[in-house]
Design a protein around this motif. Structure first.
Motif, PDB file in Angstrom:
ATOM      1  N   SER A 198      -6.354 -20.663 -32.947  1.00 38.57           N
ATOM      2  CA  SER A 198      -7.358 -20.698 -32.891  1.00 38.57           C
ATOM      3  C   SER A 198      -9.243 -20.519 -33.646  1.00 38.57           C
ATOM      4  O   SER A 198      -9.906 -20.111 -32.893  1.00 38.57           O
ATOM      5  CB  SER A 198      -8.105 -20.273 -31.470  1.00 38.57           C
ATOM      6  N   HIS A 238       0.586 -21.279 -20.036  1.00 39.88           N
ATOM      7  CA  HIS A 238      -0.826 -20.759 -19.910  1.00 39.88           C
ATOM      8  C   HIS A 238      -1.375 -22.373 -19.415  1.00 39.88           C
ATOM      9  O   HIS A 238      -0.986 -23.383 -19.882  1.00 39.88           O
ATOM     10  CB  HIS A 238      -1.356 -20.031 -21.180  1.00 39.88           C
ATOM     11  N   ASP A 298      -6.119 -23.800 -20.120  1.00 44.49           N
ATOM     12  CA  ASP A 298      -7.350 -22.824 -20.438  1.00 44.49           C
ATOM     13  C   ASP A 298      -7.975 -23.822 -19.759  1.00 44.49           C
ATOM     14  O   ASP A 298      -7.690 -25.521 -18.819  1.00 44.49           O
ATOM     15  CB  ASP A 298      -7.481 -24.177 -21.850  1.00 44.49           C
ATOM     16  N   GLN A 329      -4.574  -9.067 -18.258  1.00 46.50           N
ATOM     17  CA  GLN A 329      -4.600  -8.290 -19.580  1.00 46.50           C
ATOM     18  C   GLN A 329      -4.053  -7.586 -20.149  1.00 46.50           C
ATOM     19  O   GLN A 329      -3.479  -6.174 -19.130  1.00 46.50           O
ATOM     20  CB  GLN A 329      -6.640  -7.609 -20.027  1.00 46.50           C
ATOM     21  N   THR A 346      -3.006 -10.263 -23.330  1.00 50.62           N
ATOM     22  CA  THR A 346      -2.665 -11.378 -23.561  1.00 50.62           C
ATOM     23  C   THR A 346      -2.441 -11.744 -24.478  1.00 50.62           C
ATOM     24  O   THR A 346      -3.093 -10.952 -25.521  1.00 50.62           O
ATOM     25  CB  THR A 346      -3.521 -12.844 -22.507  1.00 50.62           C
ATOM     26  N   GLY A 363      -2.509 -14.559 -25.963  1.00 47.87           N
ATOM     27  CA  GLY A 363      -3.505 -15.949 -26.497  1.00 47.87           C
ATOM     28  C   GLY A 363      -4.963 -16.128 -25.604  1.00 47.87           C
ATOM     29  O   GLY A 363      -5.906 -16.634 -25.472  1.00 47.87           O
ATOM     30  N   GLY A 364      -5.037 -15.320 -24.794  1.00 43.75           N
ATOM     31  CA  GLY A 364      -6.633 -14.815 -24.130  1.00 43.75           C
ATOM     32  C   GLY A 364      -6.515 -15.664 -22.973  1.00 43.75           C
ATOM     33  O   GLY A 364      -7.543 -14.949 -22.027  1.00 43.75           O
ATOM     34  N   GLN A 365      -5.415 -16.214 -22.147  1.00 41.11           N
ATOM     35  CA  GLN A 365      -5.507 -16.725 -20.350  1.00 41.11           C
ATOM     36  C   GLN A 365      -3.513 -16.344 -20.398  1.00 41.11           C
ATOM     37  O   GLN A 365      -2.596 -15.931 -21.003  1.00 41.11           O
ATOM     38  CB  GLN A 365      -5.105 -18.127 -20.478  1.00 41.11           C
ATOM     39  N   THR A 403     -18.043 -19.898 -17.102  1.00 39.04           N
ATOM     40  CA  THR A 403     -16.525 -20.383 -16.474  1.00 39.04           C
ATOM     41  C   THR A 403     -15.946 -19.689 -15.326  1.00 39.04           C
ATOM     42  O   THR A 403     -16.775 -18.341 -15.544  1.00 39.04           O
ATOM     43  CB  THR A 403     -15.318 -19.547 -17.884  1.00 39.04           C
TER      44      THR A 403
END
Length: 340
Positions: free
Chosen positions: A120, A160, A162, A194, A196, A198-200, A269
Motif C-alpha cells: 500500500s 481480510h 477493507d 491489534q 494486524t 495489514g491494518g485490518q 470510517t
C-alpha cells in the motif's frame, strides 16, 4: 480446495476509459475485468521478464525511503502472527526501493526465499512518473482514488476486509483472489484487532492447510466463497467490506490498487464506531445489549430519515443529514465528551 469454488463473475470488453464504475457500485458484487490494464507499460515489461519490470520501477523511482515487511524463509510468504498472537512474524524495515528490488532479484530462483512485501505504497509518494502509462484514470469516472502499489514475491495477504471499495490491477505476476460476502465474518475466525499484518483483522485460518477441527465453521465460509486467478493486466473490483484472501503465485509480483469511499471525506470510517461499541456496549448485561440493539436499529440501521421525520427540519440536529459543518460539530462534541 480452490478448484472446487465457483469463479468470480467476469465482465468482458471494458478498458480503463470505459470502466463501468457506477454499475459495479450499484450491483455490489466482486467482478473481474479482464485485460483492463493490459496496455500498461509495466504490465508489458513484466510479460517480458521480472527484470524488465524492475528496470521500469527503478526508472520511475524518486529516491524516497520506503517501508516494507521482511520475514525469514520460514514465514513462507505469509505475514502473520507468532504462536500466541502477541506479535507479528515479520519485521518492518525501511530502505530504498532499489535495495528491495536488488534483494528480490537475488531470490528469483530460490524456492524458499525470505518474504518481501511492500504494501500500500502511494504511487505519488515515490513513483509519480509511473502513473504516466500505468493508471486507470478513475477521476474521469468521478472517483477520487490515488493509486497504491504492492511489490513482493510469493506473498499471501491473509483473508481480510477493507472499508473502501477497491479495484485491484494485477500488473506483474499472477495472483489468486478468494472472496467472501461480509456475513461470512462469523465463519472466517478473525484474529486480533491489534496488531494486524495489514491494518485490518485477518482470518487466522491457513487457507493452504485449513484445520477444520480447530476452525469447523470455515467449511461453511468456503461454501460461500468465490475465486479467480488474475493474469497480468486483469483487474478485480472488490466491494466495501467483502473479505478477500490474496496469494501471489510468482517469484516477483506487483499490484496497483485504487480504494475509494462511497461517502464524503468528512464522514469518518465506521471502524471508530465499532471500537467505541466494543468498549461501551459489548460487556453489558444481555438485556441492556438488546435494548441498545433496538436503539441502533432505530437511529442507525433503519431508514436514514426515520428518526427525525416527525421533527421540524430546524430542530433535527444530528438526526438530519450531515454536511461538513455538522460533521465538524459532531467531532468536536465527541472529543469534548471523551476528554472529560
Amino acid at each position: 480446495m480452490f478448484d472446487r469454488l465457483p469463479k468470480v463473475r467476469v465482465l468482458e470488453g471494458f478498458s480503463a476509459g470505459t470502466l463501468p464504475v457506477d454499475r459495479l457500485i450499484a450491483e455490489n458484487l466482486p467482478t473481474v475485468l479482464p485485460g483492463v490494464a493490459r496496455q500498461w507499460s509495466l504490465v508489458q515489461a513484466g510479460l517480458e521478464s521480472p527484470q524488465a519490470a524492475m528496470a521500469q520501477l527503478r526508472a520511475s523511482y524518486n529516491g524516497r525511503p520506503v517501508q516494507y515487511n521482511w520475514g525469514e524463509p520460514a514465514t513462507a510468504g505469509r505475514p502473520f502472527y507468532n504462536d500466541d498472537f502477541t506479535a507479528l512474524n515479520c519485521q518492518v524495515r525501511r530502505g530504498t526501493l532499489d535495495q528491495v528490488l536488488d534483494e528480490l532479484a537475488s531470490y528469483l530462483d530460490d524456492p524458499a526465499p525470505p518474504t518481501y512485501y511492500m504494501a500500500s505504497l502511494l504511487l505519488d509518494y515515490c513513483l509519480p512518473a509511473l502513473r504516466e502509462g500505468n493508471d486507470l484514470g478513475l477521476e474521469r469516472h468521478g472517483v477520487s482514488a490515488p493509486p497504491s502499489i504492492w511489490i513482493g514475491n510469493r506473498v499471501t495477504a491473509s483473508c481480510h476486509y477493507d472499508a473502501p471499495n477497491n479495484i485491484a490491477c494485477c500488473a506483474v505476476g499472477r495472483r489468486r483472489f478468494t472472496v467472501f460476502p461480509p456475513e461470512q465474518v462469523h465463519n472466517l475466525y478473525p484474529g486480533p484487532l491489534q496488531p494486524t499484518p495489514g491494518g485490518q483483522a485477518v482470518s487466522v485460518v491457513d487457507f493452504d492447510a485449513p484445520d477444520l477441527e480447530r476452525f469447523p465453521r470455515f467449511a461453511a465460509a468456503m461454501e460461500a466463497g468465490q475465486t479467480v486467478v488474475l493474469e497480468p493486466g486483469d483487474a478485480i473490483f472488490i466491494p466495501s467490506l467483502w473479505w478477500h484472501h490474496v496469494k501471489g503465485l510468482d517469484p516477483f509480483t506487483v499490484l496497483v490498487n485504487y480504494w475509494w469511499s462511497s461517502m464524503p471525506e468528512w464522514i469518518p470510517t465506521p471502524m471508530h464506531a465499532l471500537n467505541m461499541a466494543l468498549w461501551s456496549i459489548r460487556d453489558r448485561p444481555e438485556h441492556e445489549k438488546r435494548a441498545w440493539r433496538e436503539l441502533f436499529e432505530y437511529y442507525v440501521f433503519g431508514p436514514a430519515g426515520l428518526a427525525g421525520a416527525h421533527l421540524p427540519e430546524q430542530g433535527r440536529g444530528e438526526l438530519g443529514p450531515f454536511d461538513e459543518t455538522a460533521a465538524r460539530r459532531m467531532r468536536a462534541a465527541l472529543l469534548s465528551r471523551l476528554n472529560r
